[in-house]
Design a protein around this motif. Structure first.
Motif, PDB file in Angstrom:
ATOM      1  N   PRO A  67      14.897  45.109-106.917  1.00 32.86           N
ATOM      2  CA  PRO A  67      14.552  44.478-108.202  1.00 32.86           C
ATOM      3  C   PRO A  67      14.024  43.053-108.027  1.00 32.86           C
ATOM      4  CG  PRO A  67      16.920  44.464-107.866  1.00 32.86           C
ATOM      5  CD  PRO A  67      16.338  45.261-106.738  1.00 32.86           C
ATOM      6  N   SER A  68      13.149  42.656-108.941  1.00 33.64           N
ATOM      7  CA  SER A  68      12.699  41.262-108.944  1.00 33.64           C
ATOM      8  C   SER A  68      13.835  40.427-109.547  1.00 33.64           C
ATOM      9  CB  SER A  68      11.451  41.116-109.815  1.00 33.64           C
ATOM     10  OG  SER A  68      11.824  41.356-111.163  1.00 33.64           O
ATOM     11  N   GLN A  69      13.732  39.112-109.382  1.00 37.84           N
ATOM     12  CA  GLN A  69      14.764  38.218-109.929  1.00 37.84           C
ATOM     13  C   GLN A  69      14.841  38.384-111.459  1.00 37.84           C
ATOM     14  OE1 GLN A  69      15.239  34.900-107.352  1.00 37.84           O
ATOM     15  NE2 GLN A  69      15.212  33.568-109.124  1.00 37.84           N
ATOM     16  N   ALA A  70      13.664  38.569-112.100  1.00 34.34           N
ATOM     17  CA  ALA A  70      13.648  38.701-113.567  1.00 34.34           C
ATOM     18  C   ALA A  70      14.348  40.001-113.988  1.00 34.34           C
ATOM     19  CB  ALA A  70      12.212  38.679-114.065  1.00 34.34           C
ATOM     20  N   ASP A  71      14.084  41.104-113.253  1.00 41.71           N
ATOM     21  CA  ASP A  71      14.754  42.391-113.552  1.00 41.71           C
ATOM     22  C   ASP A  71      16.256  42.259-113.415  1.00 41.71           C
ATOM     23  OD1 ASP A  71      12.764  44.038-114.104  1.00 41.71           O
ATOM     24  OD2 ASP A  71      12.678  45.055-112.154  1.00 41.71           O
ATOM     25  N   LEU A  72      16.622  41.608-112.318  1.00 42.28           N
ATOM     26  CA  LEU A  72      18.041  41.457-112.017  1.00 42.28           C
ATOM     27  C   LEU A  72      18.725  40.646-113.115  1.00 42.28           C
ATOM     28  CD1 LEU A  72      19.660  42.394-109.622  1.00 42.28           C
ATOM     29  CD2 LEU A  72      19.197  40.241-108.484  1.00 42.28           C
ATOM     30  N   ALA A  73      18.058  39.556-113.525  1.00 37.55           N
ATOM     31  CA  ALA A  73      18.627  38.695-114.570  1.00 37.55           C
ATOM     32  C   ALA A  73      18.832  39.506-115.845  1.00 37.55           C
ATOM     33  CB  ALA A  73      17.697  37.522-114.828  1.00 37.55           C
ATOM     34  N   HIS A 110      19.203  42.797-116.222  1.00 35.63           N
ATOM     35  CA  HIS A 110      20.247  43.831-116.124  1.00 35.63           C
ATOM     36  C   HIS A 110      21.624  43.259-115.872  1.00 35.63           C
ATOM     37  CE1 HIS A 110      16.757  46.518-115.741  1.00 35.63           C
ATOM     38  NE2 HIS A 110      17.573  47.377-116.317  1.00 35.63           N
ATOM     39  N   ALA A 111      21.670  42.034-115.340  1.00 38.05           N
ATOM     40  CA  ALA A 111      22.993  41.443-115.068  1.00 38.05           C
ATOM     41  C   ALA A 111      23.534  40.740-116.303  1.00 38.05           C
ATOM     42  CB  ALA A 111      22.891  40.458-113.903  1.00 38.05           C
ATOM     43  N   GLY A 112      22.803  40.835-117.393  1.00 38.18           N
ATOM     44  CA  GLY A 112      23.317  40.279-118.654  1.00 38.18           C
ATOM     45  C   GLY A 112      22.977  38.809-118.856  1.00 38.18           C
ATOM     46  N   LEU A 113      22.048  38.257-118.047  1.00 37.25           N
ATOM     47  CA  LEU A 113      21.652  36.858-118.270  1.00 37.25           C
ATOM     48  C   LEU A 113      20.577  36.838-119.358  1.00 37.25           C
ATOM     49  CD1 LEU A 113      21.314  35.764-114.530  1.00 37.25           C
ATOM     50  CD2 LEU A 113      23.287  35.509-116.024  1.00 37.25           C
ATOM     51  N   ARG A 114      20.530  35.737-120.090  1.00 31.93           N
ATOM     52  CA  ARG A 114      19.510  35.643-121.144  1.00 31.93           C
ATOM     53  C   ARG A 114      18.172  35.297-120.491  1.00 31.93           C
ATOM     54  NH1 ARG A 114      20.049  34.348-126.637  1.00 31.93           N
ATOM     55  NH2 ARG A 114      22.195  33.698-126.428  1.00 31.93           N
ATOM     56  N   THR A 115      17.134  36.084-120.786  1.00 33.14           N
ATOM     57  CA  THR A 115      15.839  35.828-120.148  1.00 33.14           C
ATOM     58  C   THR A 115      14.759  35.421-121.153  1.00 33.14           C
ATOM     59  OG1 THR A 115      15.360  38.174-120.296  1.00 33.14           O
ATOM     60  CG2 THR A 115      16.236  37.399-118.199  1.00 33.14           C
ATOM     61  N   ARG A 116      15.095  35.479-122.432  1.00 30.02           N
ATOM     62  CA  ARG A 116      14.117  35.116-123.465  1.00 30.02           C
ATOM     63  C   ARG A 116      14.710  34.089-124.421  1.00 30.02           C
ATOM     64  NH1 ARG A 116      10.503  39.052-122.655  1.00 30.02           N
ATOM     65  NH2 ARG A 116      11.595  40.699-121.586  1.00 30.02           N
ATOM     66  N   ALA A 117      13.834  33.247-124.954  1.00 30.78           N
ATOM     67  CA  ALA A 117      14.306  32.266-125.941  1.00 30.78           C
ATOM     68  C   ALA A 117      14.551  32.978-127.268  1.00 30.78           C
ATOM     69  CB  ALA A 117      13.244  31.188-126.117  1.00 30.78           C
ATOM     70  N   THR A 118      15.579  32.551-127.990  1.00 30.67           N
ATOM     71  CA  THR A 118      15.818  33.205-129.285  1.00 30.67           C
ATOM     72  C   THR A 118      14.994  32.537-130.384  1.00 30.67           C
ATOM     73  OG1 THR A 118      17.662  31.735-129.702  1.00 30.67           O
ATOM     74  CG2 THR A 118      18.199  33.872-128.728  1.00 30.67           C
ATOM     75  N   GLU A 119      14.515  31.321-130.131  1.00 33.55           N
ATOM     76  CA  GLU A 119      13.728  30.622-131.158  1.00 33.55           C
ATOM     77  C   GLU A 119      12.364  30.252-130.590  1.00 33.55           C
ATOM     78  OE1 GLU A 119      15.629  28.157-133.643  1.00 33.55           O
ATOM     79  OE2 GLU A 119      17.644  28.884-133.199  1.00 33.55           O
ATOM     80  N   ALA A 120      11.417  29.999-131.479  1.00 34.60           N
ATOM     81  CA  ALA A 120      10.086  29.620-131.003  1.00 34.60           C
ATOM     82  C   ALA A 120      10.004  28.117-130.789  1.00 34.60           C
ATOM     83  CB  ALA A 120       9.043  30.054-132.016  1.00 34.60           C
ATOM     84  N   PHE A 121      10.907  27.356-131.449  1.00 34.12           N
ATOM     85  CA  PHE A 121      10.810  25.891-131.392  1.00 34.12           C
ATOM     86  C   PHE A 121      12.188  25.250-131.192  1.00 34.12           C
ATOM     87  CE2 PHE A 121      11.151  21.792-133.411  1.00 34.12           C
ATOM     88  CZ  PHE A 121      10.135  21.095-132.770  1.00 34.12           C
ATOM     89  N   TYR A 122      12.227  24.208-130.365  1.00 32.96           N
ATOM     90  CA  TYR A 122      13.485  23.478-130.097  1.00 32.96           C
ATOM     91  C   TYR A 122      13.221  21.975-130.235  1.00 32.96           C
ATOM     92  CZ  TYR A 122      15.068  27.909-128.232  1.00 32.96           C
ATOM     93  OH  TYR A 122      15.416  29.224-128.108  1.00 32.96           O
TER      94      TYR A 122
END
Ligand SMILES: Cc1cc2nc3c(=O)[nH]c(=O)nc-3n(C[C@H](O)[C@H](O)[C@H](O)COP(=O)(O)OP(=O)(O)OC[C@H]3O[C@@H](n4cnc5c(N)ncnc54)[C@H](O)[C@@H]3O)c2cc1C
Length: 557
Positions: A212-218, A220-232
């Motif tokens: 798996p790539s690091q992104a795949d692993l993240a 499937h391992a339950g790490l958050r890989t996407r932002a929940t908001e468009a603006f911070y």
């Protein structure tokens, strides 16, 4: 934790339903009751459970079934579950066969059909067997398992990524099937394609990820890989001590804060085996511990931590847009760059090819246990190399430090020099450097040059850890923020030359102390030109930067 299974097999549907019902009634709260209508179907279930590393406590099997008898099924199933209890269900006419099977298939008991009432004819027998099973059986590991080869770079990066993100996993070395029955049975169960595509990551639900790539692993391992908001309000790139400190202060002071980290929170400090000079921890603490505590603290204040790499930055008026490697974009008012540094590569033949296969940058804590009883070579003369040598000396037979200079006094803290000198299995070789690494698929030897005699010696070596300084992670910002010739980012007073403000600076104030040449983009920690490269100074800068962020936001929002 998944409940252990009770598996019952019978080709007569009515009987199967009845036994399943009786088993569930009595044992359903502590065990998973599974059923199959034939031996081959049951073997499929057994294999799947084994791949998931779930346990089976009991087989309750009909003897007379077309195609595969109960005894034939058990003969195969007990290879995978040798400790499971085995009960044969027989008709009166088959009693002799059942008695013969007690020896043949190691049957613990045989029961006659029908078994009514179960309180008298079924449960007492099973209670006793399950009690025995429960007393002897060690709990199974139920997290992620990684099967691979110790000398494979891909296996190393998977282990390193999981360990540094505090995801528990079990490592299974394909080269130890003889001594490890779990590895042996997994090799038998996996497809040929799985074995060809090692390393393979087996998730608790049975899903297999090949290389798996690091992104795949993240993901499937339950790490958050996407932002929940468009603006911070505030986006922080880099989750080392500086980024984490900024995240804690930013969120605790009410800013909507996101922190983007491409490897694991903790940064370089997360790789340190013992930080002894951080205020408030008189007996030191490991970098992993510091990172774990900081992440808990940041999350408590509501920081969103994303496992992703920032690859592009775009500035549009008061908005700063960050593009992630996944293609996703998010925006913010204030951006804080805390991307630290990464190891400088050792330029010698063979080193790049064998990186991950015996050669590692940094202390590679995940490899420490594997060096037990071996010789370990550490290249470098700074604190990081000294700490690594101390750490490996607990496992390795001998640790040899290869130091380019003729002393450690100018590059290493005195407390570490004293510790190294007092550790009998650490040997320091001054005036030395690596000129070549040898080995086909893994490191087998290194050639070391002595700069005083110019002699080159080739010595056998399995493990080489390189810590020879670091370079900043700023190439992706090259056309936006001003950097020095080595890539470190200028900030505050360093931007004003001959009394002139930086090119394109339109505000009627000087750039703030930790501000870059772009208003609202701040820089902290090791990546900043002129910074002191220490945990405490990174933490200090990260915390202080938040007050500049507030001042900036008060003018744009
Ligand atoms: C082995 C070792 C031992 C050390 N021991 C000590 C010690 O005992 N005491 C001490 O004071 N200091 C010690 N140091 C130094 C200290 O760890 C550093 O000074 C400190 O970690 C710097 O913090 P930082 O946040 O600036 O950067 P870093 O710790 O380098 O963190 C930067 C983070 O940014 C991430 N990143 C980079 N680019 C991107 C991107 N594009 N997108 C997303 N994320 C990105 C990286 O993955 C990294 O996690 C040690 C360093 C090492 C390597």
């Amino acid at each position: 934790m998944a409940k252990p299974a009770l598996l019952t097999v019978d080709d007569d549907r009515e009987v199967l339903r009845a036994i399943e019902r009786d088993l569930r009634r009595k044992y359903g709260s502590d065990y998973r009751v599974l059923r199959a209508g034939s031996g081959p179907e049951a073997l499929e279930i057994v294999r799947e459970l084994k791949i998931r590393n779930n346990s089976i406590a009991l087989f309750l099997i009909d003897q007379r079934m077309p195609g595969m008898s109960g005894v034939d099924f058990l003969a195969q199933a007990i290879d995978l579950y040798p400790d499971a209890k085995r009960v044969l269900l027989t008709a009166y006419a088959d009693t002799d066969a059942a008695i013969a099977a007690i020896n043949e298939a190691g049957i613990n008991h045989y029961l006659l059909k029908p078994w009514d009432p179960p309180e008298e004819n079924l449960y007492p027998v099973l209670d006793e067997l399950l009690e025995d099973w429960g007393a002897a059986f060690p709990p199974q590991f139920e997290g992620i398992r990684v099967l691979g080869n110790r000398w494979s770079p891909a296996s190393h990066s998977i282990k390193d990524f999981l360990a540094r993100n505090h995801v528990p996993y079990q490592w299974l070395d394909i080269e130890t099937p003889a001594s490890d029955s779990e590895v042996r049975s997994l090799i038998e169960l996996l497809d040929e394609e799985d074995i060809r595509s090692l390393p393979i990551v087996i998730l608790p639900n049975g899903v297999r990820l090949r290389q798996p790539s690091q992104a795949d692993l993240a993901e499937h391992a339950g790490l958050r890989t996407r932002a929940t908001e468009a603006f911070y309000d505030l986006a922080i790139v880099g989750g080392g001590p500086a980024g984490l400190a900024a995240a804690v202060y930013g969120a605790s002071e009410g800013l909507r804060t996101v922190m983007i980290e491409r490897e694991a929170p903790g940064g370089q400090a997360g790789m340190s085996s013992r930080i002894e000079n951080y205020l408030g921890f008189p007996s030191g603490l490991t970098g992993a511990d510091l990172a774990r505590r900081a992440v808990v603290q940041a999350r408590r204040f509501g920081v969103e931590i994303i496992s992703a790499e920032a690859t592009e930055l775009r500035v549009d008026g008061p908005y700063r847009f960050l593009k992630l490697a996944s293609g996703e974009e998010l925006s913010c008012h204030a951006l804080l760059v805390a991307t630290g540094v990464q190891w400088r590569k050792l330029d010698a033949p063979g080193v790049e090819r064998l990186t991950g296969a015996g050669i590692y940058y940094g202390a590679a804590m995940t490899e420490a246990m594997s060096t037990t009883g071996e010789d370990v070579y550490v290249v470098g003369g700074a604190n990081s190399a000294g700490q690594a040598a101390m750490h490996f000396s607990r496992y390795a037979q001998r640790v040899v430090m290869l130091v380019r200079g003729s002393s450690l006094a100018t590059s290493m803290s005195q407390y570490l020099i004293n510790q190294l000198k007092a550790t009998p299995n650490i040997q320091i070789e001054y005036n030395t450097s690596i000129v070549e690494a040898h080995g086909d698929n893994r490191l087998e030897a290194i050639s070391i040059r002595c700069s005083t005699t110019n002699e080159v010696n080739k010595v056998p070596a399995n493990s080489l850890f390189i810590m020879i300084g670091a370079a900043p992670n700023t190439d992706w910002l090259a056309n936006i923020v001003e950097r020095d010739e080595r890539g470190f980012i200028y900030s505050g007073p360093h931007l004003t030359r001959d009394g002139k403000r930086p090119n394109g600076w339109k505000l009627d104030r000087e750039p703030g102390l930790l501000e870059t040449n772009v208003p609202g983009i701040f820089v902290v920690g090791d990546v900043r030109h002129g910074s002191v490269k220490r945990v405490a100074s990174g933490v200090g800068e990260g915390s202080v930067a938040i007050s500049f962020v507030h001042q900036y936001l008060s003018k744009v929002v």
